[in-house]
Design a protein around this motif. Structure first.
Motif, PDB file in Angstrom:
ATOM      1  N   UNK A 180      33.980  25.843  32.755  1.00 19.16           N
ATOM      2  CA  UNK A 180      34.535  27.107  32.938  1.00 19.16           C
ATOM      3  C   UNK A 180      35.652  27.313  32.232  1.00 19.16           C
ATOM      4  N   UNK A 181      35.905  28.149  31.321  1.00 22.65           N
ATOM      5  CA  UNK A 181      36.980  28.378  30.562  1.00 22.65           C
ATOM      6  C   UNK A 181      37.859  29.324  31.270  1.00 22.65           C
ATOM      7  N   UNK A 182      39.107  29.033  31.698  1.00 23.84           N
ATOM      8  CA  UNK A 182      40.133  30.185  32.559  1.00 23.84           C
ATOM      9  C   UNK A 182      41.165  30.236  31.682  1.00 23.84           C
ATOM     10  N   UNK A 183      41.705  31.290  31.870  1.00 24.34           N
ATOM     11  CA  UNK A 183      43.160  31.914  31.236  1.00 24.34           C
ATOM     12  C   UNK A 183      43.268  33.184  31.237  1.00 24.34           C
ATOM     13  N   UNK A 205      28.230  33.523  32.058  1.00 24.42           N
ATOM     14  CA  UNK A 205      28.983  34.543  32.861  1.00 24.42           C
ATOM     15  C   UNK A 205      30.451  34.665  32.493  1.00 24.42           C
ATOM     16  N   UNK A 206      30.836  36.026  32.624  1.00 21.50           N
ATOM     17  CA  UNK A 206      32.404  36.182  32.649  1.00 21.50           C
ATOM     18  C   UNK A 206      32.576  37.149  33.710  1.00 21.50           C
ATOM     19  N   UNK A 207      34.193  36.817  34.115  1.00 23.73           N
ATOM     20  CA  UNK A 207      34.658  37.685  35.136  1.00 23.73           C
ATOM     21  C   UNK A 207      35.952  37.649  34.889  1.00 23.73           C
ATOM     22  N   UNK A 208      36.642  38.985  35.403  1.00 25.60           N
ATOM     23  CA  UNK A 208      38.138  39.087  34.981  1.00 25.60           C
ATOM     24  C   UNK A 208      38.908  39.481  36.399  1.00 25.60           C
ATOM     25  N   UNK A 209      40.234  39.303  36.326  1.00 23.52           N
ATOM     26  CA  UNK A 209      41.069  39.682  37.610  1.00 23.52           C
ATOM     27  C   UNK A 209      42.505  39.443  36.948  1.00 23.52           C
ATOM     28  N   UNK A 210      43.363  39.645  38.238  1.00 26.09           N
ATOM     29  CA  UNK A 210      43.271  39.764  39.371  1.00 26.09           C
ATOM     30  C   UNK A 210      43.378  41.461  39.935  1.00 26.09           C
ATOM     31  N   UNK A 211      43.810  41.970  38.964  1.00 24.68           N
ATOM     32  CA  UNK A 211      43.818  43.408  39.481  1.00 24.68           C
ATOM     33  C   UNK A 211      42.502  44.107  39.306  1.00 24.68           C
ATOM     34  N   UNK A 212      42.460  45.360  40.122  1.00 26.43           N
ATOM     35  CA  UNK A 212      41.147  45.818  40.268  1.00 26.43           C
ATOM     36  C   UNK A 212      40.798  46.538  38.782  1.00 26.43           C
ATOM     37  N   UNK A 213      41.623  47.005  37.927  1.00 25.30           N
ATOM     38  CA  UNK A 213      41.147  47.445  36.552  1.00 25.30           C
ATOM     39  C   UNK A 213      40.460  46.129  35.868  1.00 25.30           C
ATOM     40  N   UNK A 214      40.922  44.987  36.024  1.00 30.76           N
ATOM     41  CA  UNK A 214      40.279  43.833  35.208  1.00 30.76           C
ATOM     42  C   UNK A 214      38.905  43.337  36.233  1.00 30.76           C
ATOM     43  N   UNK A 239      45.038  38.442  33.611  1.00 26.63           N
ATOM     44  CA  UNK A 239      45.796  37.227  33.782  1.00 26.63           C
ATOM     45  C   UNK A 239      44.647  36.209  34.197  1.00 26.63           C
ATOM     46  N   UNK A 240      43.384  36.775  34.876  1.00 25.94           N
ATOM     47  CA  UNK A 240      42.475  35.638  35.140  1.00 25.94           C
ATOM     48  C   UNK A 240      41.223  35.858  34.770  1.00 25.94           C
TER      49      UNK A 240
END
Length: 165
Positions: free
Chosen positions: A39-42, A73-82, A56-57
């Motif tokens: 997993x690549x995170x950042x 797979x790709x996910x984004x966060x922490x805001x609802x827009x992300x 940010x996530x």
């Protein structure tokens, strides 16, 4: 007879070089293995027509099978827009590094992400740098979108590496 031996040995040496070059082709590893998942995170950022959406996530899952990599797979966060960003057309292929580009240049092909907050779907390929510590940084255009990793960039766990002979 000695000339014939020299010719045969030279021919075998040349054939061995060709076989070795395909056996040692560029590939990816996870934790030093040619099979695995990382997993690549950042943090990342997307910009469209001057409107920016920092996330940010970001988390990208990369699967390596026999040295061939793809983003599954790709996910984004922490805001609802992300969190509303969706990754389309997975898996995305990850091209093996070439001698002309160098072992650290990595291209992810076929990327497609829909970003509702910016009202756009971004598609295309992005090239970045994967260092031997498993840190990936990128910046590029996906159609109308400019995308980039942000400092401290994306880190892989377990460590991923691009291997070029």
């Amino acid at each position: 007879m000695s000339k014939l031996k020299s010719i045969v040995i030279s021919g075998l040496a040349a054939a061995g070089t060709l076989v070795a070059s395909t056996a040692f082709a560029a590939h990816y590893t996870v934790g030093g293995n040619t099979n695995g998942t990382t997993n690549f995170t950042g943090p990342t950022n997307a910009t469209v027509l001057g409107n920016s959406l920092p996330c940010d996530q970001a988390n990208f899952t990369m699967q390596v099978t026999n040295g061939v990599a793809r983003v599954t797979a790709a996910t984004f966060g922490p805001t609802s827009a992300c969190q509303a960003i969706t990754a389309n057309n997975l898996p995305w292929s990850v091209a093996a590094p070439t001698s002309s580009a160098g072992p650290n240049n990595v291209t992810i092909n076929g990327i497609s992400v829909t970003i509702p907050a910016l009202g756009v779907t971004c598609t295309g390929n992005v090239t970045g740098t994967l260092n031997n510590s498993g840190v990936f940084s990128f910046s590029g255009n996906l159609g109308a979108c400019t995308v980039q990793s942000r400092s401290p960039h994306l880190s892989s766990s377990p460590t991923a590496d691009a291997v070029f002979p």
